[in-house]
Design a protein around this motif. Structure first.
Motif, PDB file in Angstrom:
ATOM      1  N   GLU A  76      47.863  -3.755 -33.319  1.00  0.00           N
ATOM      2  CA  GLU A  76      47.296  -4.384 -32.354  1.00  0.00           C
ATOM      3  C   GLU A  76      46.721  -4.935 -33.871  1.00  0.00           C
ATOM      4  N   LEU A  77      45.879  -4.679 -35.267  1.00  0.00           N
ATOM      5  CA  LEU A  77      45.320  -5.847 -35.936  1.00  0.00           C
ATOM      6  C   LEU A  77      45.648  -6.903 -35.984  1.00  0.00           C
ATOM      7  N   ASP A  78      47.107  -7.028 -36.817  1.00  0.00           N
ATOM      8  CA  ASP A  78      48.070  -7.699 -37.122  1.00  0.00           C
ATOM      9  C   ASP A  78      47.972  -9.254 -35.602  1.00  0.00           C
ATOM     10  N   LEU A  79      48.374  -8.417 -34.760  1.00  0.00           N
ATOM     11  CA  LEU A  79      48.081  -9.281 -33.400  1.00  0.00           C
ATOM     12  C   LEU A  79      47.151  -9.795 -33.287  1.00  0.00           C
ATOM     13  N   LEU A  80      46.040  -8.982 -33.286  1.00  0.00           N
ATOM     14  CA  LEU A  80      44.816 -10.006 -33.101  1.00  0.00           C
ATOM     15  C   LEU A  80      44.298 -10.936 -34.248  1.00  0.00           C
ATOM     16  N   VAL A  81      44.944 -10.891 -35.588  1.00  0.00           N
ATOM     17  CA  VAL A  81      44.361 -11.555 -36.621  1.00  0.00           C
ATOM     18  C   VAL A  81      45.422 -12.863 -36.237  1.00  0.00           C
ATOM     19  N   HIS A 352      50.120  -4.119 -16.281  1.00  0.00           N
ATOM     20  CA  HIS A 352      50.474  -5.182 -17.225  1.00  0.00           C
ATOM     21  C   HIS A 352      51.610  -7.026 -16.393  1.00  0.00           C
ATOM     22  N   GLY A 353      51.129  -7.639 -16.343  1.00  0.00           N
ATOM     23  CA  GLY A 353      52.120  -8.745 -15.602  1.00  0.00           C
ATOM     24  C   GLY A 353      51.773  -9.599 -14.462  1.00  0.00           C
ATOM     25  N   THR A 354      50.827  -9.172 -14.288  1.00  0.00           N
ATOM     26  CA  THR A 354      49.980  -8.882 -12.927  1.00  0.00           C
ATOM     27  C   THR A 354      49.448 -10.519 -13.534  1.00  0.00           C
ATOM     28  N   PRO A 355      49.407 -11.781 -12.550  1.00  0.00           N
ATOM     29  CA  PRO A 355      48.705 -12.829 -12.656  1.00  0.00           C
ATOM     30  C   PRO A 355      46.974 -12.760 -12.898  1.00  0.00           C
ATOM     31  N   VAL A 356      46.592 -14.055 -14.021  1.00  0.00           N
ATOM     32  CA  VAL A 356      45.428 -13.438 -14.733  1.00  0.00           C
ATOM     33  C   VAL A 356      44.451 -14.706 -14.586  1.00  0.00           C
ATOM     34  N   SER A 357      44.832 -16.048 -13.394  1.00  0.00           N
ATOM     35  CA  SER A 357      44.191 -17.037 -13.522  1.00  0.00           C
ATOM     36  C   SER A 357      43.006 -17.074 -13.184  1.00  0.00           C
ATOM     37  N   TYR A 358      42.493 -16.004 -12.817  1.00  0.00           N
ATOM     38  CA  TYR A 358      41.260 -16.579 -12.789  1.00  0.00           C
ATOM     39  C   TYR A 358      40.766 -15.730 -14.279  1.00  0.00           C
ATOM     40  N   ALA A 415      38.608   1.549 -14.291  1.00  0.00           N
ATOM     41  CA  ALA A 415      40.573   2.295 -14.100  1.00  0.00           C
ATOM     42  C   ALA A 415      40.828   1.295 -15.291  1.00  0.00           C
ATOM     43  N   GLN A 416      41.909   2.290 -15.997  1.00  0.00           N
ATOM     44  CA  GLN A 416      42.391   1.912 -17.266  1.00  0.00           C
ATOM     45  C   GLN A 416      44.152   0.310 -17.197  1.00  0.00           C
ATOM     46  N   GLY A 417      43.150  -0.899 -17.044  1.00  0.00           N
ATOM     47  CA  GLY A 417      43.602  -2.085 -16.915  1.00  0.00           C
ATOM     48  C   GLY A 417      42.759  -2.961 -16.124  1.00  0.00           C
ATOM     49  N   LEU A 418      41.552  -2.541 -15.883  1.00  0.00           N
ATOM     50  CA  LEU A 418      40.924  -3.386 -15.336  1.00  0.00           C
ATOM     51  C   LEU A 418      40.879  -3.972 -16.139  1.00  0.00           C
ATOM     52  N   ASN A 419      39.685  -4.378 -16.963  1.00  0.00           N
ATOM     53  CA  ASN A 419      39.043  -5.605 -17.659  1.00  0.00           C
ATOM     54  C   ASN A 419      40.328  -5.908 -18.913  1.00  0.00           C
ATOM     55  N   SER A 420      40.859  -5.072 -19.359  1.00  0.00           N
ATOM     56  CA  SER A 420      42.138  -4.968 -20.738  1.00  0.00           C
ATOM     57  C   SER A 420      43.309  -6.163 -20.139  1.00  0.00           C
ATOM     58  N   PHE A 422      46.089  -7.823 -22.509  1.00  0.00           N
ATOM     59  CA  PHE A 422      47.478  -6.765 -23.366  1.00  0.00           C
ATOM     60  C   PHE A 422      48.130  -7.421 -24.096  1.00  0.00           C
ATOM     61  N   ALA A 423      48.828  -6.664 -24.923  1.00  0.00           N
ATOM     62  CA  ALA A 423      49.573  -7.530 -25.930  1.00  0.00           C
ATOM     63  C   ALA A 423      49.919  -8.535 -25.137  1.00  0.00           C
ATOM     64  N   ASP A 424      50.434  -8.228 -23.757  1.00  0.00           N
ATOM     65  CA  ASP A 424      51.549  -9.096 -23.187  1.00  0.00           C
ATOM     66  C   ASP A 424      51.254  -9.860 -23.236  1.00  0.00           C
ATOM     67  N   ASP A 425      49.719 -10.443 -22.157  1.00  0.00           N
ATOM     68  CA  ASP A 425      49.133 -11.288 -22.186  1.00  0.00           C
ATOM     69  C   ASP A 425      48.989 -12.279 -22.476  1.00  0.00           C
ATOM     70  N   LYS A 426      50.428 -13.103 -22.799  1.00  0.00           N
ATOM     71  CA  LYS A 426      50.285 -14.424 -23.760  1.00  0.00           C
ATOM     72  C   LYS A 426      49.063 -15.671 -23.049  1.00  0.00           C
ATOM     73  N   SER A 427      49.599 -15.933 -21.551  1.00  0.00           N
ATOM     74  CA  SER A 427      48.647 -17.077 -21.018  1.00  0.00           C
ATOM     75  C   SER A 427      47.294 -16.735 -21.469  1.00  0.00           C
ATOM     76  N   THR A 428      46.521 -15.416 -21.628  1.00  0.00           N
ATOM     77  CA  THR A 428      44.930 -15.190 -22.217  1.00  0.00           C
ATOM     78  C   THR A 428      44.763 -15.398 -23.657  1.00  0.00           C
ATOM     79  N   LEU A 429      45.956 -14.845 -23.890  1.00  0.00           N
ATOM     80  CA  LEU A 429      45.953 -14.887 -25.199  1.00  0.00           C
ATOM     81  C   LEU A 429      45.856 -16.504 -26.087  1.00  0.00           C
ATOM     82  N   LYS A 430      46.814 -17.206 -25.380  1.00  0.00           N
ATOM     83  CA  LYS A 430      46.790 -19.321 -26.035  1.00  0.00           C
ATOM     84  C   LYS A 430      46.024 -19.543 -25.346  1.00  0.00           C
ATOM     85  N   VAL A 431      44.972 -19.136 -24.558  1.00  0.00           N
ATOM     86  CA  VAL A 431      43.423 -19.917 -24.615  1.00  0.00           C
ATOM     87  C   VAL A 431      42.701 -19.183 -25.227  1.00  0.00           C
TER      88      VAL A 431
END
Length: 442
Positions: A76-81, A352-358, A415-420, A422-431
């Motif tokens: 996770e540290l590697d992915l964050l950096v 995981h994988g559910t939309p995160v557009s907002y 709830a686990q996932g409420l505001n997390s 994730f490592a596979d949230d590619k669109s958010t990580l791109k932002v």
């Protein structure tokens, strides 16, 4: 007599827990630490602006015992950096508690000041791995809320009263008033300070560096979201809260003169809804920079079930909230960090994988505000989104955490996932990565 006995025990425990290796005699170069000059952070003689995340569970993953997962942590540290995230806000102290949603295990075991050795070693490992990656840490030392034991557990220990558990009673104002008693309990403050001393003067078992000499630690933070009390009844004890901020920050500053001190406060919304009281309580010279948080759903600005009808107005209110706090930072001539903000997945989903557009849209808006202020050499120096969930997964139908489950960015009360993120949230990580790149160019 009980007061004397308690203090003797906590002082002894603090002395025993400093560490098991000899401190490094070599002092780190002063420019290795993040410093403050006026409204700016500096690192290595240059202005320091950062993209950060909340990763409260970092020391838990680093622990060598049953709670830990060092392989997950390093991935996770590697992915964050890789995505430009170089600053982590981490829970440093939790308290053993009977509260229904409190995390288990906990760092602080009891009123004798006994600390969990595995979790301390977990923090050692986290800091050592962050140092390898040129990351910085913000370590918070308590919690106003119930999910890590926190202030309410101190109150229970030293008053003999039952912990008011809002996850059972549903009554939040009494819970907040009870937690705020912490500032006024002499025995609770004695234990709290000795736990702080034990941690700040601890020697890292991996690197041999005393924590107070470790430039990886950017800031010691008094607590997660400390409040004077409830909005309804907290004003009567505001002076106690303000005094606690000043005196505790001064205490830590004496122990760790190379590192910064912050409060972890939410801003106006965490100070009885009063921006003037936030400003007054953070004017102390012992507080090096300001923090504020922003929760557009929790505070009623955004309805995740009616996003099209409420998102635009929520953004307008959020921009005003940020502007208000930047103005306070300018008046106090201090840097300011937005160290918590988040939005749920579309429709309030957790998987995981559910939309995160907002979420992506909101993150991008916040980052544009920061970039504009940085370009104008304003006091807005960084942010930590809430929260990093990494590779965590759950198969629980109610999504609620239980001991032994993966640690998420969401604390056990939610709830686990409420505001997390994730490592596979590619669109958010791109932002986020784009924001990191933009800051480098300013």
């Amino acid at each position: 007599m009980r007061k004397i006995i308690v203090r003797c025990f906590v002082l002894l425990a603090a002395a025993l827990l400093v560490g098991c290796v000899q401190p490094s005699a070599e002092q780190p170069a002063s420019d290795a630490f993040v410093t403050v000059k006026g409204q700016q952070f500096y690192l290595g003689g240059k202005p320091y602006h950062y993209v950060g995340a909340n990763m409260w569970y970092g020391a838990y993953l680093g622990a060598p015992g049953i709670a830990g997962d060092r392989e997950r942590l390093t991935r996770e540290l590697d992915l964050l950096v890789e995505h430009g995230i170089t600053n982590l806000r981490v829970l440093a102290v939790s308290e053993t508690s009977d509260l229904m949603r409190a995390v288990r295990p906990a760092v602080l075991q009891n009123t004798q000041g006994e600390l969990d050795t595995d979790l301390l070693r977990g923090m050692d490992f986290l800091l050592a791995e962050m140092a390898k990656r040129d990351m910085k840490a913000v370590l918070y030392l308590n919690n106003f809320w119930q999910w890590s034991g926190g202030m309410s557990q101190y109150v229970a220990w030293f008053t003999g009263t039952e912990v008011l558990d809002p996850d059972i009673t549903g009554k939040w104002n009494p819970f907040m008033e009870n937690s705020a008693r912490f500032y006024r309990l002499e025995e609770a403050q004695a234990l709290y300070r000795n736990v702080i001393r034990a941690l700040v003067t601890r020697t890292n078992s991996i690197t041999g560096t005393v924590y107070s000499n470790d430039p990886t630690i950017m800031s010691w933070q008094l607590a997660n979201e400390p409040r004077p009390g409830s909005d309804a009844d907290g004003r009567a004890h505001f002076d106690d809260f303000s005094r606690w901020v000043d005196e505790t920050a001064g205490f830590i500053k004496e122990l760790a003169p190379h590192q910064l001190i912050s409060t972890g406060n939410e801003g106006a919304m965490g100070t009885l809804g009063d921006a003037d009281l936030f400003e007054r309580s953070h004017a102390s010279a012992n507080v090096d920079y300001l923090t504020f948080h922003m929760w557009i759903k929790n505070w009623g600005w955004f309805d995740v079930t009616q996003p099209e009808e409420t998102y635009s107005s929520a953004v307008s209110t959020a921009k005003q909230y940020m502007s208000e706090h930047v103005a306070i930072a300018e008046r106090l001539n201090k840097p300011i960090v937005l160290e918590e903000f988040g939005v749920e997945r579309n429709g309030g989903a957790f998987d995981h994988g559910t939309p995160v557009s907002y979420r992506d849209s909101f993150y991008a808006m916040v980052y544009r505000v920061i970039e504009k202020n940085v370009a104008a050499e304003g006091p807005f120096v960084g942010s930590n989104f809430w929260a990093w969930g990494g590779f965590a997964t759950t198969d629980r139908e109610d999504y609620m955490w239980q001991k032994g489950d993966d640690f998420f960015g969401d604390p056990p009360q939610e709830a686990q996932g409420l505001n997390s993120v994730f490592a596979d949230d590619k669109s958010t990580l791109k932002v986020i990565a784009q924001h990191a790149q933009n800051l480098k160019g300013l």
